[in-house]
Design an enzyme around this catalytic site. Structure first.
Site, short mmCIF file in Angstrom:
data_model
loop_
_atom_site.label_atom_id
_atom_site.label_comp_id
_atom_site.label_asym_id
_atom_site.label_seq_id
_atom_site.Cartn_x
_atom_site.Cartn_y
_atom_site.Cartn_z
N SER A 177 -6.09 2.72 1.11
CA SER A 177 -6.22 4.18 1.05
C SER A 177 -5.75 4.71 -0.31
O SER A 177 -6.43 5.53 -0.92
CB SER A 177 -5.47 4.85 2.20
N ASP A 228 2.73 4.36 -2.53
CA ASP A 228 1.44 3.69 -2.64
C ASP A 228 0.59 4.24 -3.79
O ASP A 228 0.03 3.49 -4.59
CB ASP A 228 0.65 3.82 -1.33
N SER A 264 -2.72 -1.21 1.16
CA SER A 264 -2.99 0.19 0.81
C SER A 264 -4.35 0.41 0.15
O SER A 264 -4.45 0.87 -0.99
CB SER A 264 -1.88 0.77 -0.07
P1 ADP Z 1 -4.46 0.71 4.35
O1 ADP Z 1 -3.22 0.01 4.83
O2 ADP Z 1 -5.50 -0.27 3.91
O3 ADP Z 1 -4.17 1.76 3.34
P2 ADP Z 1 -5.28 2.99 5.85
O4 ADP Z 1 -5.63 3.18 7.27
O5 ADP Z 1 -4.16 3.78 5.28
O6 ADP Z 1 -5.06 1.43 5.64
O7 ADP Z 1 -6.56 3.33 4.95
C1 ADP Z 1 -7.78 2.68 5.20
C2 ADP Z 1 -8.92 3.67 5.10
O8 ADP Z 1 -9.17 4.00 3.71
C3 ADP Z 1 -10.23 3.10 5.60
O9 ADP Z 1 -10.35 3.20 7.00
C4 ADP Z 1 -11.22 4.00 4.87
O10 ADP Z 1 -11.33 5.25 5.52
C5 ADP Z 1 -10.56 4.21 3.51
N1 ADP Z 1 -11.06 3.21 2.56
C6 ADP Z 1 -10.39 2.19 2.00
N2 ADP Z 1 -11.17 1.47 1.17
C7 ADP Z 1 -12.39 2.05 1.19
C8 ADP Z 1 -13.65 1.79 0.57
N3 ADP Z 1 -13.82 0.76 -0.28
N4 ADP Z 1 -14.69 2.64 0.83
C9 ADP Z 1 -14.51 3.68 1.66
N5 ADP Z 1 -13.37 3.96 2.29
C10 ADP Z 1 -12.31 3.17 2.07
MG MG Z 2 -2.88 3.43 3.69
#
Ligand code: ADP
Ligand code: MG
Length: 389
Positions: free
Chosen positions: A129, A173, A127
């Site tokens: 996001s 989350d 997570s």
């Molecule tokens: P996760 O399972 O990691 O939450 P998601 O698809 O829900 O996967 O979220 C990932 C998205 O969050 C990335 O594609 C990006 O848009 C954003 N994100 C996460 N970390 C960063 C970061 N360090 N800088 C910018 N955007 C980020």
């Molecule tokens: Mg996510």
């Protein structure tokens, strides 16, 4: 973390010709228990872990937010009065969404500069996001000095993700990323948002997250299908028990009495959710009393039920669960998150961790030809200040 703090300071001063006023973190998380219980108004048991998004920031006077992600190496600027969806730098929508819903909630925000740098792997189930949402939300709270409870900020993050980014997720989350606590897991009632910390001393056992490297392809449509099957189950039970609003309200006894009257697939889904809620409640007790062995058995049962009754596993998850359970010192292996790929989570006795990492990397590759990413995790605080400058 020190390297990333230095990087944020360097990026910030290069872009904004000053130092950030404060640096905060928003951590990633893993669910130790509670598979597909969240949207059934049920119980979950996640933990905030030692990977996070760091965010440094300072105020500015022109009503604009400028945000730089060191991971994407992009600077994005938008006006507080006109927040639009960004089709190019889509990552900025997580930040835009949080800013938008803070303002919707009545918070008067000033403009700000922000520099982010995270080490939460993106899209693998920890997570990132929620980490970016809570890092930015908490940073804005620190900079603007407004009062807001942890659950409220978590809800703002969820709204940002659901309604601004457009991803349908539960509250877990953001909740754990905001409210996690060092050396504790968090028991959360997803209906009432009542929560409680359960001690989890990660000096004795480590939480090891094993990324199968299989990306969650079908997850969207399958996820929606499971949700509607659960809703159907809840509707059927409501005929027999008017007080049932969601599967959370169905007990094991109620299920046993009526299971033969349910469509076959719905019966399986209900059996999983009802059993899983019960296991999360048991987990709170056994983890609270430090019984890692029994907790491990509950984690294993959770996975088996998610595989057999909820049918959300896949060959890669099965391969990973098999090798992580077989490794010495391992107390459990279960899928983390929604399934269909992504990560598993294991509990591993501290003295066996090195050996576990080696064995799992080798054996998993033998079975699948994939090279897994493995993360040794500790239970950490939720969103918090790392440094004030
Ligand atoms: P996760 O399972 O990691 O939450 P998601 O698809 O829900 O996967 O979220 C990932 C998205 O969050 C990335 O594609 C990006 O848009 C954003 N994100 C996460 N970390 C960063 C970061 N360090 N800088 C910018 N955007 C980020
Ligand atoms: Mg996510």
């Amino acid at each position: 973390m020190p390297d990333r703090i230095a990087r944020i300071k360097a990026d910030y001063s290069e872009l904004f010709s000053s130092s950030p006023e404060v640096i905060v973190k928003g951590p990633g998380r893993v669910d130790l228990m509670g598979s597909h219980t969240d949207y059934n108004d049920g119980f979950v048991l996640p933990v905030a872990v030692n990977v996070d998004v760091l965010a440094g920031g300072g105020l500015r006077d022109d009503g604009k937010i400028a945000v730089y992600s060191g991971n994407f190496e992009k600077l994005v600027e938008f006006d507080l009065n006109a927040i639009e969806f960004d089709n190019v730098n889509t990552w900025s929508n997580y930040v835009r969404g949080v800013v938008h819903f803070l303002q919707e909630d009545g918070v008067a925000l000033r403009g700000a500069n922000m520099a982010l740098y995270g080490n939460v792997p993106i899209g693998s189930g920890l997570s990132s996001s929620a980490a970016i949402e809570m890092a930015c939300g908490y940073l804005l709270q620190e900079l603007n000095g407004f009062e807001m409870s942890g659950p409220r900020l978590a809800l703002i993050g969820q709204q940002a993700e659901n309604k601004f980014v457009g991803v349908n997720t539960g509250i877990m989350d953001q909740f754990i990323s905001r409210l996690g606590k060092k050396d504790a897991a968090l028991f959360l009632d997803c209906r009432t948002l009542e929560y409680e910390y359960v001690p989890l001393d990660t000096s004795q056992v480590k939480i090891v997250v094993c990324d199968t490297m299989k990306r969650r392809g079908l997850v969207g449509s399958e996820y929606d299908q499971r949700r509607s099957q659960c809703e159907e189950g809840a509707r059927l039970f409501a005929q027999w028990y008017p007080e049932v609003k969601a599967l959370r309200d169905v007990s094991i006894e109620m299920y046993e009495e009526h299971k033969s009257r349910l469509p076959k697939v719905v019966a399986k889904r209900v059996a999983h959710v009802v059993g899983e809620n019960h296991r999360v409640l048991r987990s709170r007790e056994v983890l609270g009393s430090g019984d890692f062995e029994e907790f491990g058995r509950l984690m294993n049962a959770s996975h088996d039920s998610a595989r057999d009754l909820y049918e959300v596993s896949c060959p890669e998850l099965e391969a990973m669960v098999e090798v992580t359970r077989a490794a010495s010192g391992s107390l459990a292996g279960r899928m983390a998150g929604a399934g269909f790929g992504g990560c598993t989570v294991s509990l591993v006795k501290d003295e066996y961790v090195e050996q576990f990492l080696q064995v799992v990397a080798v054996e998993y590759k033998k079975k699948t030809t994939l090279v897994p990413s493995l993360y040794v995790c500790t239970a950490e605080d939720g969103a918090s200040v790392i440094e004030r400058l």
